[in-house]
Design a protein around this motif. Structure first.
Motif, PDB file in Angstrom:
ATOM      1  N   ALA A 142      10.137  -6.431  -2.475  1.00 31.87           N
ATOM      2  CA  ALA A 142       9.024  -7.221  -2.999  1.00 31.87           C
ATOM      3  C   ALA A 142       9.023  -8.626  -2.420  1.00 31.87           C
ATOM      4  CB  ALA A 142       9.097  -7.271  -4.524  1.00 31.87           C
ATOM      5  N   THR A 143      10.200  -9.205  -2.250  1.00 33.23           N
ATOM      6  CA  THR A 143      10.294 -10.550  -1.678  1.00 33.23           C
ATOM      7  C   THR A 143       9.822 -10.560  -0.224  1.00 33.23           C
ATOM      8  OG1 THR A 143      12.185 -11.008  -3.138  1.00 33.23           O
ATOM      9  CG2 THR A 143      11.829 -12.501  -1.295  1.00 33.23           C
ATOM     10  N   LEU A 144      10.182  -9.520   0.536  1.00 35.69           N
ATOM     11  CA  LEU A 144       9.701  -9.404   1.911  1.00 35.69           C
ATOM     12  C   LEU A 144       8.180  -9.256   1.944  1.00 35.69           C
ATOM     13  CD1 LEU A 144      12.377  -6.991   3.455  1.00 35.69           C
ATOM     14  CD2 LEU A 144      12.170  -9.469   3.788  1.00 35.69           C
ATOM     15  N   VAL A 145       7.655  -8.500   0.996  1.00 34.05           N
ATOM     16  CA  VAL A 145       6.202  -8.344   0.907  1.00 34.05           C
ATOM     17  C   VAL A 145       5.552  -9.696   0.625  1.00 34.05           C
ATOM     18  CG1 VAL A 145       4.333  -7.320  -0.465  1.00 34.05           C
ATOM     19  CG2 VAL A 145       6.294  -5.924   0.211  1.00 34.05           C
ATOM     20  N   GLY A 146       6.205 -10.528  -0.195  1.00 31.61           N
ATOM     21  CA  GLY A 146       5.688 -11.859  -0.463  1.00 31.61           C
ATOM     22  C   GLY A 146       5.636 -12.712   0.793  1.00 31.61           C
ATOM     23  N   CYS A 147       6.658 -12.605   1.627  1.00 28.69           N
ATOM     24  CA  CYS A 147       6.659 -13.332   2.903  1.00 28.69           C
ATOM     25  C   CYS A 147       5.520 -12.850   3.796  1.00 28.69           C
ATOM     26  CB  CYS A 147       7.994 -13.132   3.617  1.00 28.69           C
ATOM     27  SG  CYS A 147       9.396 -13.950   2.814  1.00 28.69           S
ATOM     28  N   ALA A 148       5.290 -11.552   3.814  1.00 33.85           N
ATOM     29  CA  ALA A 148       4.176 -11.001   4.593  1.00 33.85           C
ATOM     30  C   ALA A 148       2.849 -11.534   4.063  1.00 33.85           C
ATOM     31  CB  ALA A 148       4.205  -9.479   4.542  1.00 33.85           C
ATOM     32  N   ALA A 149       2.741 -11.663   2.743  1.00 38.48           N
ATOM     33  CA  ALA A 149       1.512 -12.190   2.142  1.00 38.48           C
ATOM     34  C   ALA A 149       1.269 -13.625   2.585  1.00 38.48           C
ATOM     35  CB  ALA A 149       1.607 -12.112   0.616  1.00 38.48           C
ATOM     36  N   GLU A 150       2.346 -14.413   2.702  1.00 40.76           N
ATOM     37  CA  GLU A 150       2.208 -15.787   3.177  1.00 40.76           C
ATOM     38  C   GLU A 150       1.652 -15.832   4.593  1.00 40.76           C
ATOM     39  OE1 GLU A 150       5.779 -18.072   0.740  1.00 40.76           O
ATOM     40  OE2 GLU A 150       6.216 -17.132   2.676  1.00 40.76           O
ATOM     41  N   ILE A 200      -0.083 -13.524   6.162  1.00 41.68           N
ATOM     42  CA  ILE A 200      -1.463 -13.024   6.195  1.00 41.68           C
ATOM     43  C   ILE A 200      -2.423 -14.075   5.651  1.00 41.68           C
ATOM     44  CG2 ILE A 200      -3.036 -11.331   5.177  1.00 41.68           C
ATOM     45  CD1 ILE A 200      -0.757  -9.302   5.327  1.00 41.68           C
ATOM     46  N   ALA A 201      -2.023 -14.760   4.582  1.00 40.83           N
ATOM     47  CA  ALA A 201      -2.884 -15.781   4.000  1.00 40.83           C
ATOM     48  C   ALA A 201      -3.099 -16.939   4.970  1.00 40.83           C
ATOM     49  CB  ALA A 201      -2.276 -16.294   2.698  1.00 40.83           C
ATOM     50  N   ASP A 202      -2.050 -17.308   5.698  1.00 43.69           N
ATOM     51  CA  ASP A 202      -2.138 -18.435   6.620  1.00 43.69           C
ATOM     52  C   ASP A 202      -2.864 -18.049   7.910  1.00 43.69           C
ATOM     53  OD1 ASP A 202      -1.658 -21.117   7.292  1.00 43.69           O
ATOM     54  OD2 ASP A 202       0.051 -20.536   8.516  1.00 43.69           O
ATOM     55  N   GLY A 203      -2.543 -16.849   8.434  1.00 40.03           N
ATOM     56  CA  GLY A 203      -3.208 -16.357   9.639  1.00 40.03           C
ATOM     57  C   GLY A 203      -2.788 -17.113  10.888  1.00 40.03           C
ATOM     58  N   GLY A 204      -3.139 -16.523  12.036  1.00 38.74           N
ATOM     59  CA  GLY A 204      -2.899 -17.186  13.309  1.00 38.74           C
ATOM     60  C   GLY A 204      -1.474 -17.158  13.799  1.00 38.74           C
ATOM     61  N   HIS A 205      -0.656 -16.224  13.299  1.00 35.67           N
ATOM     62  CA  HIS A 205       0.742 -16.144  13.723  1.00 35.67           C
ATOM     63  C   HIS A 205       0.986 -14.856  14.494  1.00 35.67           C
ATOM     64  CE1 HIS A 205       1.777 -19.643  11.315  1.00 35.67           C
ATOM     65  NE2 HIS A 205       1.070 -19.117  10.345  1.00 35.67           N
ATOM     66  N   PRO A 206       2.009 -14.853  15.341  1.00 38.03           N
ATOM     67  CA  PRO A 206       2.297 -13.641  16.121  1.00 38.03           C
ATOM     68  C   PRO A 206       2.483 -12.429  15.214  1.00 38.03           C
ATOM     69  CG  PRO A 206       3.601 -15.484  16.914  1.00 38.03           C
ATOM     70  CD  PRO A 206       2.928 -15.948  15.642  1.00 38.03           C
ATOM     71  N   HIS A 207       1.916 -11.311  15.616  1.00 41.24           N
ATOM     72  CA  HIS A 207       2.011 -10.094  14.814  1.00 41.24           C
ATOM     73  C   HIS A 207       3.450  -9.603  14.682  1.00 41.24           C
ATOM     74  CE1 HIS A 207      -2.139 -10.078  14.350  1.00 41.24           C
ATOM     75  NE2 HIS A 207      -2.437  -8.823  14.612  1.00 41.24           N
ATOM     76  N   ALA A 208       4.303 -10.009  15.598  1.00 42.70           N
ATOM     77  CA  ALA A 208       5.684  -9.522  15.574  1.00 42.70           C
ATOM     78  C   ALA A 208       6.367  -9.870  14.260  1.00 42.70           C
ATOM     79  CB  ALA A 208       6.469 -10.103  16.746  1.00 42.70           C
ATOM     80  N   TRP A 209       6.156 -11.107  13.754  1.00 42.73           N
ATOM     81  CA  TRP A 209       6.758 -11.509  12.481  1.00 42.73           C
ATOM     82  C   TRP A 209       6.251 -10.628  11.351  1.00 42.73           C
ATOM     83  CZ3 TRP A 209      10.654 -14.807  11.484  1.00 42.73           C
ATOM     84  CH2 TRP A 209      11.010 -15.721  12.481  1.00 42.73           C
ATOM     85  N   LEU A 210       4.940 -10.477  11.300  1.00 41.55           N
ATOM     86  CA  LEU A 210       4.329  -9.705  10.216  1.00 41.55           C
ATOM     87  C   LEU A 210       4.737  -8.243  10.278  1.00 41.55           C
ATOM     88  CD1 LEU A 210       2.399  -9.545   7.831  1.00 41.55           C
ATOM     89  CD2 LEU A 210       0.511  -9.284   9.449  1.00 41.55           C
ATOM     90  N   VAL A 211       4.662  -7.657  11.461  1.00 37.17           N
ATOM     91  CA  VAL A 211       5.030  -6.249  11.615  1.00 37.17           C
ATOM     92  C   VAL A 211       6.494  -6.040  11.272  1.00 37.17           C
ATOM     93  CG1 VAL A 211       5.265  -4.349  13.266  1.00 37.17           C
ATOM     94  CG2 VAL A 211       3.230  -5.798  13.323  1.00 37.17           C
ATOM     95  N   GLY A 212       7.347  -6.994  11.657  1.00 36.01           N
ATOM     96  CA  GLY A 212       8.769  -6.886  11.345  1.00 36.01           C
ATOM     97  C   GLY A 212       9.035  -6.870   9.853  1.00 36.01           C
ATOM     98  N   LEU A 213       8.389  -7.775   9.121  1.00 34.85           N
ATOM     99  CA  LEU A 213       8.563  -7.828   7.671  1.00 34.85           C
ATOM    100  C   LEU A 213       8.076  -6.544   7.012  1.00 34.85           C
ATOM    101  CD1 LEU A 213       7.379 -11.487   6.969  1.00 34.85           C
ATOM    102  CD2 LEU A 213       9.685 -10.585   6.597  1.00 34.85           C
ATOM    103  N   LEU A 234       9.016  -1.206   4.497  1.00 37.77           N
ATOM    104  CA  LEU A 234       8.734   0.227   4.451  1.00 37.77           C
ATOM    105  C   LEU A 234       9.994   1.059   4.654  1.00 37.77           C
ATOM    106  CD1 LEU A 234       5.370   0.465   6.425  1.00 37.77           C
ATOM    107  CD2 LEU A 234       5.711   0.839   3.986  1.00 37.77           C
ATOM    108  N   LEU A 235      10.877   0.595   5.533  1.00 37.93           N
ATOM    109  CA  LEU A 235      12.120   1.335   5.777  1.00 37.93           C
ATOM    110  C   LEU A 235      13.004   1.366   4.525  1.00 37.93           C
ATOM    111  CD1 LEU A 235      13.067   0.156   9.387  1.00 37.93           C
ATOM    112  CD2 LEU A 235      12.312   2.440   8.693  1.00 37.93           C
ATOM    113  N   LEU A 236      12.956   0.294   3.748  1.00 39.21           N
ATOM    114  CA  LEU A 236      13.756   0.249   2.516  1.00 39.21           C
ATOM    115  C   LEU A 236      13.157   1.104   1.412  1.00 39.21           C
ATOM    116  CD1 LEU A 236      14.742  -3.530   2.302  1.00 39.21           C
ATOM    117  CD2 LEU A 236      16.240  -1.600   2.811  1.00 39.21           C
ATOM    118  N   ASP A 237      11.879   1.485   1.573  1.00 38.95           N
ATOM    119  CA  ASP A 237      11.253   2.359   0.588  1.00 38.95           C
ATOM    120  C   ASP A 237      11.911   3.734   0.663  1.00 38.95           C
ATOM    121  OD1 ASP A 237       9.560   3.272  -1.360  1.00 38.95           O
ATOM    122  OD2 ASP A 237       7.916   3.709   0.012  1.00 38.95           O
ATOM    123  N   GLY A 238      12.367   4.206  -0.420  1.00 40.90           N
ATOM    124  CA  GLY A 238      13.105   5.469  -0.438  1.00 40.90           C
ATOM    125  C   GLY A 238      14.596   5.240  -0.610  1.00 40.90           C
ATOM    126  N   VAL A 239      15.087   4.114  -0.065  1.00 41.38           N
ATOM    127  CA  VAL A 239      16.501   3.778  -0.245  1.00 41.38           C
ATOM    128  C   VAL A 239      16.780   3.487  -1.710  1.00 41.38           C
ATOM    129  CG1 VAL A 239      18.322   2.128   0.337  1.00 41.38           C
ATOM    130  CG2 VAL A 239      16.733   2.901   2.103  1.00 41.38           C
TER     131      VAL A 239
END
Length: 255
Positions: free
Chosen positions: A68-76, A78-91, A96-101
């Protein structure tokens, strides 16, 4: 112990979300998003623990909390915009990888709970909605239908309580849910041509509409009260058992 858990639940997202805001350029929108998300995370998890009678997080709940905390960082970002997709995709990829763990940890430690299952589901739903917001910038607002469908279902259940009854286990439902995540991650990453991306998202939306429609029809026909989950088990066993004719009234047959 309860106060200590509350302190950790407040401190962890505060530190991580502050880091996310800094990475996002320390813009007011990034700070505001992190603050609102962090407060909501702490307050809602506290309310959920109290509502279900649990005093503190279990091992699996902390994994979901980290997601959930990582999702919050992704929300930040997305809200700000204009940043390399690599950061967002990484988060998003790590979340998603932790889902199921968390589910595996809960089962192996014998700490599965109603709170944990609901917490995991809400994090997944919000992550899907966030990805839809990002993809909608290039594909159109119609993409939001994927992320909003689950919330529309919840809203409909307020007027039609029979929608809150437990659903029978379904591999098709799980597959459709997984497809949404994979397709949206690919769309966020922008690794496919726009037309291919749009086509993939359209197919994902179509499969989700089919899945929700199938479940709604089943719930409408069975009308099993939410207070009788054992009835769901009985109906599921009947579905799995071979038979030569209907074994329950026609109005209870699944779609």
């Amino acid at each position: 112990m309860i106060k200590q858990g509350l302190l950790v639940r407040a401190a962890v997202p505060a530190c991580v979300l502050t880091g996310g805001a800094v990475a996002g350029g320390v813009s007011p929108i990034a700070w505001a998003t992190g603050l609102v998300f962090g407060l909501a995370l702490v307050l809602l998890t506290g309310w959920g623990l109290q509502r279900t009678g649990r005093g503190e997080f279990g091992p699996a709940d902390w994994i979901t909390f980290a997601r959930a905390t990582l999702v919050g960082c992704a929300a930040e970002l997305i809200a700000d915009g204009g940043h390399p997709h690599a950061w967002l995709v990484g988060l998003i990829a790590v979340a998603l990888l932790l889902d199921g763990v968390d589910g595996q940890v809960a089962r192996r430690t014998g700490t599965s709970s109603e709170f944990g299952a609901r917490f995991d589901m809400e994090v997944d739903a919000f992550l899907i909605l966030l990805m839809c917001v990002q993809v909608a910038e290039t594909a159109g607002l119609w993409v939001l239908a994927i992320g909003l469908m689950r919330y529309a279902f919840v809203a409909a259940s307020w007027a039609m309580p029979w929608l809150t009854a437990p659903l029978y286990p379904s591999m098709a439902r799980k597959t459709v849910a997984a497809v949404q995540g994979v397709v949206l991650v690919v769309a966020v990453a922008g690794i496919l041509p726009v037309l291919w991306t749009v086509a993939a998202v359209v197919l994902a939306l179509a499969s989700l509409v089919w899945s929700f429609g199938r479940d709604v029809v089943w719930l409408a026909r069975t009308r099993v009260p939410a207070a009788r989950p054992s009835a769901i088990v009985a109906i599921t066993r009947r579905r799995a058992a071979p038979h030569h004719g209907p074994t329950w009234p026609a109005h209870n047959q699944a779609a």
